[in-house]
Design an enzyme around this catalytic site. Structure first.
Site, PDB file in Angstrom:
ATOM      1  N   GLY A   1       0.818  -1.196   0.000  1.00  8.72           N
ATOM      2  CA  GLY A   1       0.000   0.000   0.000  1.00  8.72           C
ATOM      3  C   GLY A   1       0.860   1.256   0.000  1.00  8.72           C
ATOM      4  N   CYS A   2       0.209   2.389  -0.247  1.00 11.11           N
ATOM      5  CA  CYS A   2       0.942   3.653  -0.356  1.00 11.11           C
ATOM      6  C   CYS A   2       1.488   4.107   0.996  1.00 11.11           C
ATOM      7  CB  CYS A   2       0.054   4.717  -0.983  1.00 11.11           C
ATOM      8  SG  CYS A   2      -1.588   4.875  -0.226  1.00 11.11           S
ATOM      9  N   TYR A   3       0.639   4.143   2.016  1.00 12.09           N
ATOM     10  CA  TYR A   3       1.135   4.505   3.345  1.00 12.09           C
ATOM     11  C   TYR A   3       2.193   3.517   3.852  1.00 12.09           C
ATOM     12  CZ  TYR A   3      -2.708   7.923   4.114  1.00 12.09           C
ATOM     13  OH  TYR A   3      -3.567   8.992   4.057  1.00 12.09           O
TER      14      TYR A   3
END
Length: 335
Positions: free
Chosen positions: A155-157
């Site tokens: 994921g991005c985070y």
């Protein structure tokens, strides 16, 4: 050249994938697919993403029976930019035919079926592939990516958070019992292309969300090997993540030790830039880079990481994984 298929090509991450595949010297954009019932089926890709008019005018094909047959018999690899539960259903079909799958959803990131019931709201029926998937944090898991048929793109985070924290954790520099505190802001594109009130132009603001229950918190903790406190925010801009992370260091840790941990971790990794000054969204938006900087005072450390959520946090990291898997230079098609 490798016949490359993108499923979920109408969304923001799917569109970035299409552009990257189109420009990659070893990949051929073999098909852009959307769900069979999608209102975008048969539209030109460039009609949804007008910056690609004249360059990417391929139609968005429905993933019906004919589409599946074409992919299963002619594709060399599949990129999934689909909803989590859709990826969980589709990926095993492609994998069963021997196709490498690079999944941008969260469907295979954590090897725990209960995690999906708790945080994603669906029952995961592919325990076999959960166990076999490689977590595609490109700078850290290259050997696993090379060996795996299924790559779960982070994921991005988690990408921003793990790139910032793993050098410290690996070097044993974080104080025992300390939970790193991650304060991260993402652009509105992180919420996806589907219309919603809170992401409409007149409603968007800077606000926290997902306190204590965001699905990326356990993903970060799982792959860091340490519990974290994570607070995401929706930012009032289009793209990019800025993560400011607070860490208590073990007694006696010096600035030189911290510097060396990052230098050692990212030596020879061209897509991670140790900037020497605090990063910004402006510095990474539209790029595949991860920018990192840190500052120490006593035994407290502030680490700041900036990435483009649609690129390093999704599409360009998937491309890094493709490069690793197929033996291309890591930054091929990216810089």
């Amino acid at each position: 050249m490798l016949n490359t298929v993108i499923v979920g090509a109408s969304g923001y991450a799917g569109a970035e994938l299409a552009a990257l595949v189109q420009n990659h010297p070893q990949l051929k954009l073999f098909g852009l697919y959307v769900s069979a019932g999608s209102q975008d089926a048969h539209k030109r890709f460039s009609s949804l993403h007008p910056q690609w008019v004249g360059a990417l005018d391929q139609p968005l094909l429905p993933l019906d029976e004919d589409g599946m047959t074409r992919i299963l018999t002619q594709a060399d690899l599949v990129l999934l930019a689909t909803a989590h539960e859709v990826s969980a259903t589709l990926a095993p079909k492609f994998l069963a035919k021997g196709l490498p799958v690079f999944d941008l959803s969260g469907a295979f990131r954590v090897r725990d079926q209960q995690f999906y019931a708790s945080y994603y709201g669906f029952t995961h029926d592919s325990e076999q592939w959960l166990d076999q998937a490689a977590y595609g944090l490109a700078e850290w898991n290259a050997e696993a990516v090379k060996a795996a048929q299924l790559i779960a793109v982070p994921g991005c985070y988690p990408t921003a958070s793990l790139c910032a924290l793993k050098p410290l954790q690996q070097a044993g520099l974080i104080a025992k019992g300390w939970q790193p505190i991650i304060n991260a802001v993402s652009g509105v594109s992180g919420a996806g292309r589907k219309a919603a009130i809170n992401t409409s132009f007149c409603e968007v603001s800077l606000n926290p969300y997902g306190t204590f229950n965001h699905r990326h918190q356990p993903e970060i903790s799982h792959h860091l090997g340490k519990e974290v406190l994570f607070q995401p925010h929706l930012g009032n801009y289009v793209r990019g993540i800025l993560a400011t992370i607070y860490v208590q260091l073990a007694d006696g840790v010096t600035p030189t030790q911290v510097d060396q941990a990052y230098l050692k971790a990212y030596e020879g990794k061209p897509l991670v830039r140790l900037t020497g000054q605090m990063p910004s969204i402006r510095g990474v938006a539209g790029t595949p880079y991860c920018d990192l900087a840190w500052q120490q005072q006593g035994n407290m450390l502030v680490v700041v990481c900036a990435i483009d959520n649609l690129l390093k946090g999704a599409a360009s990291q998937a491309m890094q994984c493709i490069n690793i898997k197929f033996g291309f230079e890591p930054a091929t098609g990216l810089i």
